[in-house]
Design a protein around this motif. Structure first.
Motif, PDB file in Angstrom:
ATOM      1  N   HIS A   1      27.390  -3.365  11.021  1.00 31.26           N
ATOM      2  CA  HIS A   1      26.667  -4.047  12.090  1.00 31.26           C
ATOM      3  C   HIS A   1      26.497  -5.494  11.659  1.00 31.26           C
ATOM      4  N   PRO A   2      26.527  -6.443  12.581  1.00 31.99           N
ATOM      5  CA  PRO A   2      26.336  -7.853  12.200  1.00 31.99           C
ATOM      6  C   PRO A   2      25.022  -8.117  11.466  1.00 31.99           C
TER       7      PRO A   2
ATOM      8  N   THR B   1      18.318  -8.859  17.065  1.00 35.67           N
ATOM      9  CA  THR B   1      19.777  -8.851  17.177  1.00 35.67           C
ATOM     10  C   THR B   1      20.287  -9.847  18.218  1.00 35.67           C
TER      11      THR B   1
ATOM     12  N   SER C   1      19.849 -13.296  16.299  1.00 37.28           N
ATOM     13  CA  SER C   1      20.262 -13.221  14.896  1.00 37.28           C
ATOM     14  C   SER C   1      19.188 -13.803  13.979  1.00 37.28           C
TER      15      SER C   1
END
Length: 158
Positions: free
Chosen positions: A51-52, A140, A143
Motif C-alpha cells: 500500500h502507498p 490516505t 498522504s
C-alpha cells in the motif's frame, strides 16, 4: 585432603549458581527485546499487503512488521450475544523500542481530531493493547501521517 575437596565443591556450586544466573539474565534480556515483546502482546500477521502508506511510514522512520489484524469482539446484552470487530491495518515499530498500531483513513469513517473524537475512536485500541506507544493514523487522501500517542490528563486542563 578432605578440606580441598570441600573447597572444590563450594567453588563448583558457586560457578553453577553464577552460570544459572547469567543464563537467566540472557533469557530475560531476549524476552524484553521489542520484537519478542510485540510477538507476545500483539498477534502479528506476517502477510503485509502493499500500500502507498507503507512508503509514507518508512519515510517517517517506521518499520512495518505486521499486516491487517481483525479483532473479534463479543458482548452479552441482556443475555443476547452481539458481535463486532475492530481492524488494525498494520503494526509498525520505531527505533526497535516502540510499537504503534497503524490505521488508514476510510472515506466513510473519517477520524475527528477533537479530544472526544479521538477518545471515541481510539480508546478501544488502548484498552486492548495498553503497551503500544500509540496509533499512527494515515490520511490516505492527503498522504499525511498523524502520530497519536496516548496519555492521561492530570485534571489540570479545564
Amino acid at each position: 585432603m578432605g578440606v580441598a575437596s570441600s573447597d572444590k565443591a563450594v567453588v563448583a556450586l558457586m560457578g553453577l549458581a553464577a552460570a544459572i544466573f547469567i543464563i537467566y539474565r540472557i533469557y530475560i534480556w531476549l524476552q524484553s527485546s521489542p520484537r519478542s515483546f510485540i510477538r507476545d502482546r500483539v498477534p502479528l500477521n506476517k502477510v503485509i499487503q502493499p500500500h502507498p502508506s507503507i512508503g509514507l511510514l518508512e519515510d517517517a522512520g517506521y518499520e512495518v512488521v505486521g499486516g491487517k489484524l481483525k479483532i473479534p469482539l463479543a458482548f452479552q446484552v441482556d443475555g443476547a450475544p452481539m458481535y463486532s470487530r475492530l481492524f488494525i491495518d498494520y503494526v509498525a515499530v520505531r527505533d526497535e523500542e516502540r510499537f504503534y498500531l497503524v490505521i488508514l483513513s476510510r472515506p466513510r469513517k473519517e477520524l475527528e481530531f477533537t479530544g472526544s473524537g479521538l477518545r471515541d475512536t481510539l480508546l478501544p485500541y488502548l484498552l486492548i493493547y495498553p503497551d503500544c506507544s500509540g496509533v499512527l493514523y494515515v490520511d490516505t487522501v492527503n498522504s499525511r501521517l498523524h502520530v497519536i500517542e496516548f496519555g492521561k490528563d492530570d485534571g489540570e486542563s479545564g
